[in-house]
Enzyme design. Structure first.
Site: not given
Ligand code: C5P
Length: 216
Positions: A10, A32, A59, A61, A63-66, A114, A171, A179, A199-200
């Site tokens: 990210d 990702k 990633d 995500k 989300h639109d018409i088919p 999440t 975490r 989160q 991620g972080r």
């Molecule tokens: O930094 P962190 O560990 O929170 O990153 C989580 C990654 O997972 C982010 O890139 C976020 O966009 C992605 N994600 C999420 N929840 C979802 C789908 C994807 O946190 N349901």
């Protein structure tokens, strides 16, 4: 080695993302590419990452018409992408349209972000989290998507769901960020996660190589 860790890149530009890759090992993790990096850099970032030997989870995500989603997935399938996402709330026809154009890519349906709390789900859907989640999983089961993205706290309900379970919200230390439904990597693997997304805790770590080992 069977890779189960996906590191979320990210970052807001290619230089930062590509520099960070030097901390990672393509034999140990996938990476990702999310909306921020993709919107900043476009398709070329996929080739630049792929040239360095990493498998990519794109990633976006969708989300639109088919028809729009199907055409977008077809475009994605021209690139070296292993996994990509669409929202399960887009409905069965959208998911089937996406799956019909996926080529060799695995399509994951995003269940509930999440970062959303139970209260926020109620504000959006006027129903409770459990009902909404179960409805989304039924939709995933009845279509050709290859798996779902879900919070670790939902893994117990997915014991009989025999598609991929990809799990962000991991975490290993106490954190105070956006989160809300989190779990350690060990617990998530134990509860059946096929992949975890981190991620972080890795990208913001002072020692990313060491941090990565804690999630494998
Ligand atoms: O930094 P962190 O560990 O929170 O990153 C989580 C990654 O997972 C982010 O890139 C976020 O966009 C992605 N994600 C999420 N929840 C979802 C789908 C994807 O946190 N349901």
């Amino acid at each position: 080695m069977n890779k189960k860790l996906i590191v979320a890149l990210d970052f807001d530009n290619a230089d930062k993302a590509l520099n960070f890759l030097s901390n990672l090992d393509p034999n140990k993790c996938l990476v990702k590419v999310g909306l921020e990096l993709f919107i900043s850099e476009g398709w070329k970032i996929l080739d630049l990452i792929s040239e360095r030997g990493f498998e990519i989870f794109l990633d976006l995500k969708l989300h639109d018409i088919p028809n729009t989603v199907a055409k977008s997935v077809k475009k994605i399938s021209n690139f070296n992408v292993a996994l990509t996402t669409v929202h399960l709330s887009g409905g069965i026809r959208m998911l089937e349209a996406a799956s019909s154009e996926k080529g060799n890519i695995k399509i994951l349906g995003v269940s509930i972000l999440t970062s959303l709390s139970q209260n926020e789900i109620f504000e959006i859907t006027d129903t409770n989290f459990d009902i909404y989640f179960n409805n989304l999983i039924s939709i995933a089961s009845s279509t050709n998507v290859d798996g779902v993205v879900c919070s670790p706290n939902e893994l117990d309900r997915l014991k009989n769901f025999n598609k991929l379970k990809v799990v962000p919200g991991i975490r290993n230390d106490v954190s105070d960020d956006d989160q809300k439904r989190v779990m350690t990597s060990t617990e998530a693997y134990h509860k059946g996660a096929d992949f975890i997304v981190v991620g972080r805790p890795i990208t913001k770590s002072e020692d990313p190589k060491k941090a990565l080992e804690l999630f494998i």
